[in-house]
Scaffold this motif. Sequence first.
Motif, mmCIF file in Angstrom:
data_model
loop_
_atom_site.group_PDB
_atom_site.id
_atom_site.type_symbol
_atom_site.label_atom_id
_atom_site.label_comp_id
_atom_site.label_asym_id
_atom_site.label_seq_id
_atom_site.Cartn_x
_atom_site.Cartn_y
_atom_site.Cartn_z
ATOM 1 N N ARG A 145 0.862 -1.187 0.000
ATOM 2 C CA ARG A 145 0.000 0.000 0.000
ATOM 3 C C ARG A 145 0.902 1.242 0.000
ATOM 4 O O ARG A 145 1.820 1.351 0.808
ATOM 5 C CB ARG A 145 -0.948 -0.016 1.204
ATOM 6 C CG ARG A 145 -1.865 -1.242 1.173
ATOM 7 C CD ARG A 145 -3.084 -1.088 2.049
ATOM 8 N NE ARG A 145 -2.783 -1.124 3.470
ATOM 9 C CZ ARG A 145 -3.703 -1.165 4.438
ATOM 10 N NH1 ARG A 145 -4.989 -1.190 4.111
ATOM 11 N NH2 ARG A 145 -3.354 -1.200 5.706
ATOM 12 N N ALA B 46 -5.074 -0.033 -11.680
ATOM 13 C CA ALA B 46 -6.477 -0.268 -11.326
ATOM 14 C C ALA B 46 -7.022 -1.500 -12.042
ATOM 15 O O ALA B 46 -7.739 -2.311 -11.450
ATOM 16 C CB ALA B 46 -7.307 0.967 -11.665
ATOM 17 N N ALA C 135 -6.333 -0.897 -5.630
ATOM 18 C CA ALA C 135 -7.234 0.210 -5.310
ATOM 19 C C ALA C 135 -6.468 1.519 -5.523
ATOM 20 O O ALA C 135 -5.598 1.872 -4.740
ATOM 21 C CB ALA C 135 -7.713 0.102 -3.860
ATOM 22 N N GLY D 295 -6.398 5.616 -6.094
ATOM 23 C CA GLY D 295 -7.135 6.847 -5.841
ATOM 24 C C GLY D 295 -6.283 8.059 -6.136
ATOM 25 O O GLY D 295 -5.056 8.007 -6.117
ATOM 26 N N PRO E 292 -7.522 6.604 -11.740
ATOM 27 C CA PRO E 292 -7.904 6.398 -10.337
ATOM 28 C C PRO E 292 -9.330 6.840 -10.047
ATOM 29 O O PRO E 292 -9.952 7.578 -10.823
ATOM 30 C CB PRO E 292 -6.923 7.314 -9.580
ATOM 31 C CG PRO E 292 -5.907 7.741 -10.566
ATOM 32 C CD PRO E 292 -6.546 7.664 -11.904
ATOM 33 N N GLN E 293 -9.829 6.375 -8.902
ATOM 34 C CA GLN E 293 -11.037 6.980 -8.362
ATOM 35 C C GLN E 293 -10.660 8.357 -7.849
ATOM 36 O O GLN E 293 -9.769 8.491 -7.006
ATOM 37 C CB GLN E 293 -11.614 6.147 -7.221
ATOM 38 C CG GLN E 293 -12.886 6.754 -6.633
ATOM 39 C CD GLN E 293 -13.470 5.916 -5.508
ATOM 40 O OE1 GLN E 293 -12.997 4.812 -5.234
ATOM 41 N NE2 GLN E 293 -14.496 6.423 -4.854
ATOM 42 N N ALA F 217 -8.492 6.460 1.299
ATOM 43 C CA ALA F 217 -8.174 5.885 -0.008
ATOM 44 C C ALA F 217 -7.037 4.876 0.085
ATOM 45 O O ALA F 217 -7.042 3.852 -0.598
ATOM 46 C CB ALA F 217 -7.816 7.001 -0.992
ATOM 47 N N ALA G 71 -8.222 1.348 1.237
ATOM 48 C CA ALA G 71 -9.406 0.856 0.541
ATOM 49 C C ALA G 71 -9.252 -0.577 0.052
ATOM 50 O O ALA G 71 -10.224 -1.175 -0.418
ATOM 51 C CB ALA G 71 -9.729 1.767 -0.644
ATOM 52 N N GLY G 72 -8.058 -1.131 0.138
ATOM 53 C CA GLY G 72 -7.858 -2.504 -0.307
ATOM 54 C C GLY G 72 -6.528 -3.040 0.172
ATOM 55 O O GLY G 72 -5.695 -2.285 0.683
ATOM 56 N N ARG H 117 -4.080 -4.035 -1.605
ATOM 57 C CA ARG H 117 -3.063 -3.376 -2.417
ATOM 58 C C ARG H 117 -3.631 -2.033 -2.874
ATOM 59 O O ARG H 117 -4.749 -1.983 -3.416
ATOM 60 C CB ARG H 117 -2.676 -4.216 -3.637
ATOM 61 C CG ARG H 117 -1.951 -5.513 -3.327
ATOM 62 C CD ARG H 117 -1.417 -6.142 -4.619
ATOM 63 N NE ARG H 117 -2.491 -6.373 -5.581
ATOM 64 C CZ ARG H 117 -2.294 -6.674 -6.873
ATOM 65 N NH1 ARG H 117 -1.056 -6.771 -7.339
ATOM 66 N NH2 ARG H 117 -3.326 -6.895 -7.669
ATOM 67 N N SER H 118 -2.897 -0.976 -2.638
ATOM 68 C CA SER H 118 -3.439 0.342 -2.960
ATOM 69 C C SER H 118 -2.322 1.286 -3.389
ATOM 70 O O SER H 118 -1.151 1.109 -3.041
ATOM 71 C CB SER H 118 -4.193 0.934 -1.766
ATOM 72 O OG SER H 118 -3.308 1.179 -0.684
#
Length: 389
Positions: A51, A156, A161, A163, A183-184, A204, A207-208, A210-211
């Motif tokens: 992350r 993505a 995840a 962002g 990204p979001q 953000a 959020a998962g 892996r990010s």
Amino acid sequence: MTRLAGPVHPAADQLTLPQYGRGALCDLLPAIGARLGLGGHDPLGLPEGDRWVVVLVDGLGALQLADHADHAPYLASLLRGEGEHAPVDGFTTGLPSTTVTSLTSLGTGLVPGRHGIVGYSARHPRTGAFLNMLTWEGEDDPLSLQPHPTLLRAFADAGVAVGAVAPARFEDSGLTQVALAGPQFHPIHDERDEERRVETIVAAATAGPRSLVYAYERELDHTGHSRGVDSGEWRHQLRRIDAMVERLRDELPDDVRLVITGDHGMLDVPEEHRLVVEDVAALQGDVELVAGEGRFRQLYTAPGRAGAVAERWRRELGPHALVRTREEAVADGWYGDVDPAVLPRYGDVVVAMLEDWAVMTRTLPGELALVGMHGSLTAAEMYVPLVVD
């Protein structure tokens, strides 16, 4: 484990070529992708991590940070290599050292000669008109000029995840489309609400499993342009940003890697070191369009006249500039490998200003009010920090 890239004490006017493939901004996301298990190579020696948060501080150069270390105690502790912090030399932006080129290299993982966002402004490859690649005014389809997919989108698509946390006005901008799509997007409506910004980044980032979060901070650059790096206002912004990223580090879980970097450095240009094209007859002949910016001019010349224009500009500017034809700049590796389709976008003649000089033009009146500038290949502009905490 924390790393810094970018030497702390070179001379500010030392010439510095981009370290493409070895330690440049275009290498950062490929290196993170390798750590996320997406394949590829990590030339930066990043630590392991699933992350990541990348905070890009617009206008933050490694030399300026080192020179103002007392105003940035958190980042300065990384610069000094305290504890586990290990300094690593040589992290640069690309050429020109300017935001649009740097962000596109960051987001795509490509050198400027491949992605084709060749500077703040250039000659439009289809119409021949002046094109501002920051505002994209008059161009309804930026992706026609930069069709390469971003690494953010690729991450993505691979289940990461992803962002982006940035001012709301940038959500659908042309630069976001060409450089940072995928990204979001988490819009920041009030940039002064730092508590909300930190909360948004943390959410953000978690959020998962892996990010990757890209977060953008712009006020240091704005202040440097309007007030100068050698100003109380610039130092105030540096103190604010230092406190904010330290607070962000405290709020993030321990397993999230926090990366802080910049897109270019900056230096102040005194009035007596500014030449104006329209005031110097030798700088005008056979030049059809002046683009780029004061520290890195791109000149589009009459057909067959590039060599003559370059020679006149060399004589006029003397030791205050490096003047290259397009072909010479490519041969010197300024832009990395250059796609033949991108090549005509660069000026027939390019002018990289040295020391603290600039060449201005009244056709771009907004630049005449700038104090801090960037774009050229001095150490002050080219070296950017890379710290991982």
